[in-house]
Write a protein that holds these residues in place. Structure first.
Motif, PDB file in Angstrom:
ATOM      1  N   PHE A  24      -7.240  -0.823  -5.008  1.00 29.15           N
ATOM      2  CA  PHE A  24      -6.848  -1.978  -4.212  1.00 29.15           C
ATOM      3  C   PHE A  24      -7.645  -3.217  -4.598  1.00 29.15           C
ATOM      4  N   ALA A  25      -8.876  -3.041  -5.053  1.00 27.28           N
ATOM      5  CA  ALA A  25      -9.711  -4.169  -5.455  1.00 27.28           C
ATOM      6  C   ALA A  25      -9.191  -4.750  -6.772  1.00 27.28           C
ATOM      7  N   ALA A  52      -2.808  -1.403  -7.525  1.00 28.60           N
ATOM      8  CA  ALA A  52      -1.962  -1.853  -6.419  1.00 28.60           C
ATOM      9  C   ALA A  52      -1.802  -3.361  -6.334  1.00 28.60           C
ATOM     10  N   GLY A  53      -2.620  -4.126  -7.048  1.00 30.08           N
ATOM     11  CA  GLY A  53      -2.613  -5.573  -6.837  1.00 30.08           C
ATOM     12  C   GLY A  53      -1.637  -6.315  -7.721  1.00 30.08           C
ATOM     13  N   ILE A  54      -1.321  -7.537  -7.305  1.00 30.03           N
ATOM     14  CA  ILE A  54      -0.490  -8.434  -8.105  1.00 30.03           C
ATOM     15  C   ILE A  54      -1.330  -9.055  -9.216  1.00 30.03           C
ATOM     16  N   HIS A  55      -2.619  -9.211  -8.956  1.00 28.33           N
ATOM     17  CA  HIS A  55      -3.530  -9.836  -9.909  1.00 28.33           C
ATOM     18  C   HIS A  55      -4.756  -8.944 -10.054  1.00 28.33           C
ATOM     19  N   MET A  56      -5.223  -8.791 -11.286  1.00 27.50           N
ATOM     20  CA  MET A  56      -6.416  -7.991 -11.549  1.00 27.50           C
ATOM     21  C   MET A  56      -7.140  -8.583 -12.751  1.00 27.50           C
ATOM     22  N   SER A  57      -8.461  -8.535 -12.731  1.00 29.81           N
ATOM     23  CA  SER A  57      -9.208  -8.974 -13.903  1.00 29.81           C
ATOM     24  C   SER A  57      -8.935  -8.016 -15.072  1.00 29.81           C
ATOM     25  N   ASP A  58      -9.315  -8.422 -16.269  1.00 28.94           N
ATOM     26  CA  ASP A  58      -8.994  -7.638 -17.463  1.00 28.94           C
ATOM     27  C   ASP A  58      -9.593  -6.234 -17.385  1.00 28.94           C
ATOM     28  N   LEU A 113      -5.059   0.997   6.361  1.00 29.97           N
ATOM     29  CA  LEU A 113      -3.750   1.379   6.899  1.00 29.97           C
ATOM     30  C   LEU A 113      -3.243   2.657   6.239  1.00 29.97           C
ATOM     31  N   LEU A 114      -3.380   2.724   4.907  1.00 28.65           N
ATOM     32  CA  LEU A 114      -2.865   3.883   4.184  1.00 28.65           C
ATOM     33  C   LEU A 114      -3.682   5.137   4.458  1.00 28.65           C
ATOM     34  N   GLY A 154       0.820  -1.204   0.000  1.00 30.00           N
ATOM     35  CA  GLY A 154       0.000   0.000   0.000  1.00 30.00           C
ATOM     36  C   GLY A 154       0.855   1.254   0.000  1.00 30.00           C
ATOM     37  N   TYR A 155       1.932   1.228   0.773  1.00 32.38           N
ATOM     38  CA  TYR A 155       2.820   2.391   0.838  1.00 32.38           C
ATOM     39  C   TYR A 155       3.501   2.627  -0.509  1.00 32.38           C
ATOM     40  N   ARG A 156       3.951   1.562  -1.163  1.00 34.07           N
ATOM     41  CA  ARG A 156       4.576   1.740  -2.481  1.00 34.07           C
ATOM     42  C   ARG A 156       3.571   2.319  -3.475  1.00 34.07           C
ATOM     43  N   SER A 157       2.332   1.882  -3.393  1.00 37.10           N
ATOM     44  CA  SER A 157       1.277   2.432  -4.251  1.00 37.10           C
ATOM     45  C   SER A 157       1.044   3.904  -3.924  1.00 37.10           C
ATOM     46  N   TYR A 158       0.991   4.214  -2.653  1.00 35.71           N
ATOM     47  CA  TYR A 158       0.760   5.584  -2.195  1.00 35.71           C
ATOM     48  C   TYR A 158       1.875   6.503  -2.658  1.00 35.71           C
TER      49      TYR A 158
END
Length: 342
Positions: free
Chosen positions: A235-236, A258-264, A183-184, A158-162
């Protein structure tokens, strides 16, 4: 210190199947590694992606988990800084090669040969685990507890995204309000930002949680914010939120995935991107991110809203994350960790 010959662990034997509670041999620290007695391990959405099969090719069998709080009980050869009794946090980034072009240019989060905790190597859904000394974070005393576990991924990623959001941004949208977002939000408020929180449609509990955490405005992801945003963090893991967030940000704003995986991500008209709006993703973390965030988190201080589960209840914790019934973060607390550590 006399150690047991075996450990208790929740193990993934096949993706798409529940974890199994089992006994494994005590892991032995190799060169540069430490053996850590795990107090607690956070349950991350990435763990869910691994167990459900959205992230392919994990080491199998696998002990998941990469939000680990514990203390060193044994050091392997060539360990130079950590010693028995030192409290550490163990994150997703477990090891890098140190030699590829990314490592040599300060971008170790993109290492060609990176090793990830709870994915390529066994992680923290166990009473003990091993980790490379140089990829552990020393923890200050205020984080010597199970509630600090979510800081090790939800907080760090989250911090890296922020930090991808320009410093000049004042109004920031958070799409998806769970472990990382809550948290962020605390850090963003500490730095004088306004946070606009978006939840799933009908998630009144999540919306009240966001209000309780101090969000400036709360709505669902189908709504438009009351004012243009300077930036948005998604984040979702829903790609459809990308064009929605683009439509919500002002000129020169940025949307951070922010995620490692995301839908198209669906197609969208160019005018949503025009006027120097940008989309970027975040991959893993750099150790410097972790040091910066943990220092800031102790200063704010950032505190996680946590629901505790016993180690044997790891499948229940994953189910709660899967069905969206969690507010905040889930944390597994190990047997003989002692309730005083919660």
């Amino acid at each position: 210190m006399r150690l047991p010959a075996t450990i208790n662990a929740m193990v993934l034997y096949q993706q798409g199947k529940p974890l199994q509670y089992t006994t494994l041999p005590m892991p032995q620290p190799q060169e540069g590694q430490v053996l850590v007695k795990v107090l607690a391990c956070g349950v991350c959405r990435t763990d869910l992606h691994i167990t459900d099969g959205a992230l392919p090719d994990p080491k199998l069998p696998l002990v998941p988990g990469h939000e680990i709080v514990g203390y060193v009980v044994r050091a392997g050869r060539e360990v130079q800084q950590l010693k028995e009794g030192d409290w550490v946090g163990i994150p997703w980034l477990g090891h890098t090669c140190g030699a590829c072009s990314y490592c040599c240019s300060g971008r170790e989060n993109l290492c060609d040969r990176a090793i990830y905790t709870g994915y390529n190597i066994d992680g923290g859904y166990a009473t003990y685990t091993v980790a490379w000394e140089q990829f552990c974070f020393p923890l200050v005393e205020s984080f010597h507890n199970a509630a600090a576990a979510p800081l090790l991924c939800a907080g760090l990623i989250g911090y890296r995204s922020y930090r991808k959001v320009p410093d000049t941004a004042r109004r920031i949208g958070f799409y998806g309000f769970g472990a990382a977002a809550h948290l962020l939000l605390q850090l963003a408020r500490f730095e004088g930002k306004e946070v606009y929180a978006f939840t799933r449609a009908g998630d009144t509990g999540g919306q009240q949680f966001a209000r309780d955490c101090g969000a400036t405005w709360v709505g669902d992801s189908l709504q438009d914010p009351p004012v243009p945003l300077d930036a948005a963090i998604i984040f979702a893991p829903q790609g459809a939120l990308v064009p929605k967030a683009l439509a919500a940000i002002d000129k020169s704003g940025v949307v951070v995935c922010a995620g490692i995986h995301m839908s198209d991500i669906p197609s969208f008209p160019y005018h949503l991107l025009w006027q120097e709006r940008a989309i970027c993703s975040v991959a893993n973390l750099k150790r410097n991110d972790g040091r910066e965030f943990l220092a800031l988190a102790s200063k704010v201080p950032v505190k996680a809203s946590v629901r505790f589960f016993e180690l044997r209840q790891a499948n229940d914790a994953l189910d709660a994350l899967r069905n969206g019934s969690l507010q905040g973060a889930a944390v597994l607390v190990m047997p003989q960790g002692g309730q005083a550590g919660w």
